[in-house]
Structures are given as C-alpha cells and as structure tokens.
Design a protein around this motif. Structure first.
Motif, PDB file in Angstrom:
ATOM      1  N   VAL A  19     -11.829  29.585  46.580  1.00  0.00           N
ATOM      2  CA  VAL A  19     -11.766  28.220  47.109  1.00  0.00           C
ATOM      3  C   VAL A  19     -10.946  27.331  46.186  1.00  0.00           C
ATOM      4  O   VAL A  19     -10.051  26.600  46.636  1.00  0.00           O
ATOM      5  N   PHE A  20     -11.193  27.370  44.892  1.00  0.00           N
ATOM      6  CA  PHE A  20     -10.458  26.501  43.983  1.00  0.00           C
ATOM      7  C   PHE A  20      -9.004  26.929  43.822  1.00  0.00           C
ATOM      8  O   PHE A  20      -8.129  26.096  43.598  1.00  0.00           O
ATOM      9  N   LEU A  23      -7.350  25.450  46.893  1.00  0.00           N
ATOM     10  CA  LEU A  23      -7.222  24.005  46.718  1.00  0.00           C
ATOM     11  C   LEU A  23      -6.117  23.658  45.723  1.00  0.00           C
ATOM     12  O   LEU A  23      -5.381  22.696  45.913  1.00  0.00           O
ATOM     13  N   LEU A  26      -2.803  24.112  47.522  1.00  0.00           N
ATOM     14  CA  LEU A  26      -2.565  22.984  48.425  1.00  0.00           C
ATOM     15  C   LEU A  26      -2.140  21.730  47.650  1.00  0.00           C
ATOM     16  O   LEU A  26      -1.246  20.995  48.083  1.00  0.00           O
ATOM     17  N   ALA A  27      -2.767  21.495  46.508  1.00  0.00           N
ATOM     18  CA  ALA A  27      -2.395  20.339  45.696  1.00  0.00           C
ATOM     19  C   ALA A  27      -0.951  20.463  45.216  1.00  0.00           C
ATOM     20  O   ALA A  27      -0.199  19.478  45.232  1.00  0.00           O
TER      21      ALA A  27
END
Length: 127
Positions: A19-20, A23, A26-27
């Motif tokens: 998940v991280f 993320l 995406l960032a």
C-alpha cells in the motif's frame, strides 16, 4: 497456533508495504505531472511576443465599449430576482415535529430509581 500468528504478521507487513509503495509511486507521478505542467507553462510565456503598452486613448475607448445597463433596467432585474427568491422562501415551511413524545420513559426511569433505593434500604435493614 504460533505459525498462524507469524503468517498473519507477514501478510500484514507485506500488505502495508504494498500500500505505501503504491502511494509513494502515485505521489511521484503527481509531482512529475505538476513539474511538467510548470515547465510547459514557462515555455509558453516566452514564445508570446510582449505587446507594446497601449496608448491612453485606447484604454479609454475600451472602457467606453463596455455595455452599460441602464439604472431602470437594473432596478427591474433586481426586483424580479428579489420577488423570485421571496416566492421560493414563502413556499418553504418548517416540518412539524413533536418535542415531547410521552412522559412514559421518564416516569419509568424515576420509578426504577425509586425501586432501587427501596431495595437497597430493605437489604440493609432500614425498611
């Protein structure tokens, strides 16, 4: 039992890591898109030739070209808008509701408290 607990821990660690990681990707993509957009905007600015400052007469002419609404028409439009909103407000009505449905629950609570006090007094021998 302990092997199931260890397996659950590993699944949790892997899930949180995935998940991280996603993320973070995406960032980075969003940061890159913002950077690219800024670069494209900066490129467009120099390509447009700067226009010479317009003469003061042309500024006055542009200001005069603005269509002006006559005060009478403005008053009529304002009155129509106010009449429309007043009609909408008059159509709204508050919903009826009853503040106090019944006293039954309050009285039941008082009766229960009184019974508890009576039972307590009976148990210690004051009754």
């Amino acid at each position: 039992m302990s092997s199931a607990l260890i397996e659950g821990g590993w699944i949790t660690v892997i899930g949180v890591t995935v998940v991280f990681t996603i993320l973070g990707i995406l960032a980075l993509v969003l940061y890159f898109v913002g950077w690219l957009e800024r670069r494209l905007v900066e490129r467009e600015k120099p390509t447009t030739a700067p226009t010479p400052a317009p003469a003061p007469a042309s500024i006055e002419a542009k200001q005069e070209e603005k269509p002006k609404i006559p005060p009478r028409d403005l008053a009529v439009i304002t009155a129509a808008i106010l009449a429309y909103t007043a009609e909408k407000v008059s159509q709204l009505r508050p919903l009826p509701f009853r503040r106090k449905i019944s006293d039954v629950w309050r009285l039941y609570g008082l009766q229960t408290q009184m019974e508890d006090v009576e039972d307590f007094n009976y148990e210690i021998g004051k009754w």
